[in-house]
Design an enzyme around this catalytic site. Sequence first.
Site, PDB file in Angstrom:
ATOM      1  N   LYS A 139       0.815  -1.213   0.000  1.00 59.23           N
ATOM      2  CA  LYS A 139       0.000   0.000   0.000  1.00 59.23           C
ATOM      3  C   LYS A 139       0.853   1.270   0.000  1.00 59.23           C
ATOM      4  CE  LYS A 139      -4.113  -2.205   0.966  1.00 59.23           C
ATOM      5  NZ  LYS A 139      -3.577  -3.555   0.705  1.00 59.23           N
TER       6      LYS A 139
HETATM    7  C1  LIG Z   1      -3.946  -4.634  -0.040  1.00 54.08           C
HETATM    8  C2  LIG Z   1      -3.095  -5.857  -0.119  1.00 54.08           C
HETATM    9  C3  LIG Z   1      -3.311  -6.864  -1.098  1.00 54.08           C
HETATM   10  C4  LIG Z   1      -4.441  -6.796  -2.101  1.00 54.08           C
HETATM   11  O1  LIG Z   1      -4.257  -5.808  -3.069  1.00 54.08           O
HETATM   12  P1  LIG Z   1      -5.501  -5.274  -3.931  1.00 54.08           P
HETATM   13  O2  LIG Z   1      -4.988  -4.126  -4.687  1.00 54.08           O
HETATM   14  O3  LIG Z   1      -6.558  -4.902  -2.940  1.00 54.08           O
HETATM   15  O4  LIG Z   1      -5.929  -6.409  -4.812  1.00 54.08           O
HETATM   16  C5  LIG Z   1      -2.452  -7.939  -1.126  1.00 54.08           C
HETATM   17  N1  LIG Z   1      -1.458  -8.077  -0.210  1.00 54.08           N
HETATM   18  C6  LIG Z   1      -1.226  -7.153   0.739  1.00 54.08           C
HETATM   19  C7  LIG Z   1      -0.139  -7.383   1.728  1.00 54.08           C
HETATM   20  C8  LIG Z   1      -2.031  -6.012   0.824  1.00 54.08           C
HETATM   21  O5  LIG Z   1      -1.798  -5.106   1.797  1.00 54.08           O
END
Ligand SMILES: *Cc1c(COP(=O)(O)O)cnc(C)c1O
Length: 505
Positions: free
Chosen positions: A114
């Site tokens: 993120k």
């Molecule tokens: C948010 C997140 C995901 C999923 O990503 P999306 O863009 O919502 O598909 C996968 N792994 C981690 C560690 C995340 O924080």
Amino acid sequence: MMLYQSTRGNGEPVTVTEAIKQGIAPDGGLFVPTGPVGISLEDIVNMAPTSYQTRAIQVMEPFLTGFDQGELAQCVQDAYNDNSFDHPSIAPLTTLTRELSVLELWHGPTYAFKDMALQLLPHLLVKSMEKTGETQSILILVATSGDTGKAALEGFKNVPGTAIVVFYPDTGVSPVQKLQMITQEGNNVGVFAVRGNFDDAQSGVKNIFADVAFGHQIGTHGFKLSSANSINWGRLLPQIVYYFSSYADLLHTGVIKLGEKINFVVPTGNFGNILAGFYAAKMGLPVHKLICAANENNVLTDFIRTGVYDRHRVFKKTLSPSMDILISSNLERLLFELTGHNATMVRQWMQDLQEHGRYRVDDDTRDRVSQLFWSDFADDQDTLIAIEETYTRYGYVVDPHTAVAMRVQRRYQETTGDRHHMVVMSTASPFKFGASVAQALLGPEKTAGQSEYTLLETLADFCNLELPKGLSNIHQLPILHNQVVDKDKMKETVATFIGQHTKNR
Ligand SMILES: *Cc1c(COP(=O)(O)O)cnc(C)c1O
């Protein structure tokens, strides 16, 4: 000039600064670019010797009409630098074999992917506010079940013209996640525990957004509410960059030849990360398949296989909690693109989802989905096995989300025999979810009875890796936020926060 339109088709197209400022379109749709952007193979080869920051400017610039190069360069520098990222390559690519690489998207301040978007979004947002003549400061409100809250706090802390308030459920985040949030520094941040679960915190935040009178009230204090959630175009755009960056790295190290197609395997929840891969392919990146790796909340696997999206299923808590999602909002953008911008169809499907929890796309759209996408899922048992197997085979440690992708990557190769180079998107540091990783690698006997924190140290010793700085000292940091509020007192809490911060603007 690039404009943005709603996937639901209402309203005039808007500038990118409006799209980022508004987040979601007034008709409930998501903003998408009206026209195509192309990046040639020559552009890509020229990226090979350049830095992540330079690649970022090149990929994003065509989408950001109205930002001049200097401004964009400043935003990129403020987001991706030595203070915020613990690796000079920002998103380094580790090649495990000639056929398999891992792209590490977790070298930012919170050790999960993120950060790739949330380090940049605040700067794009502040510039967008300036450019649209907005004089108010932005107040970001977040309800979090863990990861997003901390990443948003790190992104917005001390950014002039913004403030951020995060609510988390007092039961429902892990001990390390909680420590990360209550020790948060910054002169414009508020962190509050809510007595209740995640849904309580989430409903409270939604109520605040819906309260027009409250909006006016904080307006008189010079603030305007906004959200930082993953449907904002300003969060999607930065994610397109690392698809190009990984390809440039593979070219640079001679693992692939220019024009050679590769596959990406993406641990998926809200469909944001993998959708950025779709846009990269649409822009001209040589992509053979985008492989959507799901956990047991496998609503997307079923959709990609059948064309039916059906959220009526039991929600499961898994070892990969950031993928525990049954409504993948960003899928709406893919449908809009694959139907040739047919807002009427998209509107109908989204209405079906709203009213019946289910929709079925037409056969053409389903076929277009399966031309580019492939999907499978891994349950918790598979996930633990994949952590262990990846370590045994490659001496490489993965977190549970990345493990889901490793597992699905193997199934894909076994099922299809496809030999295109595979890039697995690694979305979290193994230490971010260290307890599960320690359990998988050391077994239940050696981990029983240890606290989450001592498990991190045990894991670091066992794998001979260094604990990331921000996790190793977290127990020594002063606790700066210890307020717990009732769920019906969230609005008052925000009002008080604003009263205290008006003078700091
Ligand atoms: C948010 C997140 C995901 C999923 O990503 P999306 O863009 O919502 O598909 C996968 N792994 C981690 C560690 C995340 O924080």
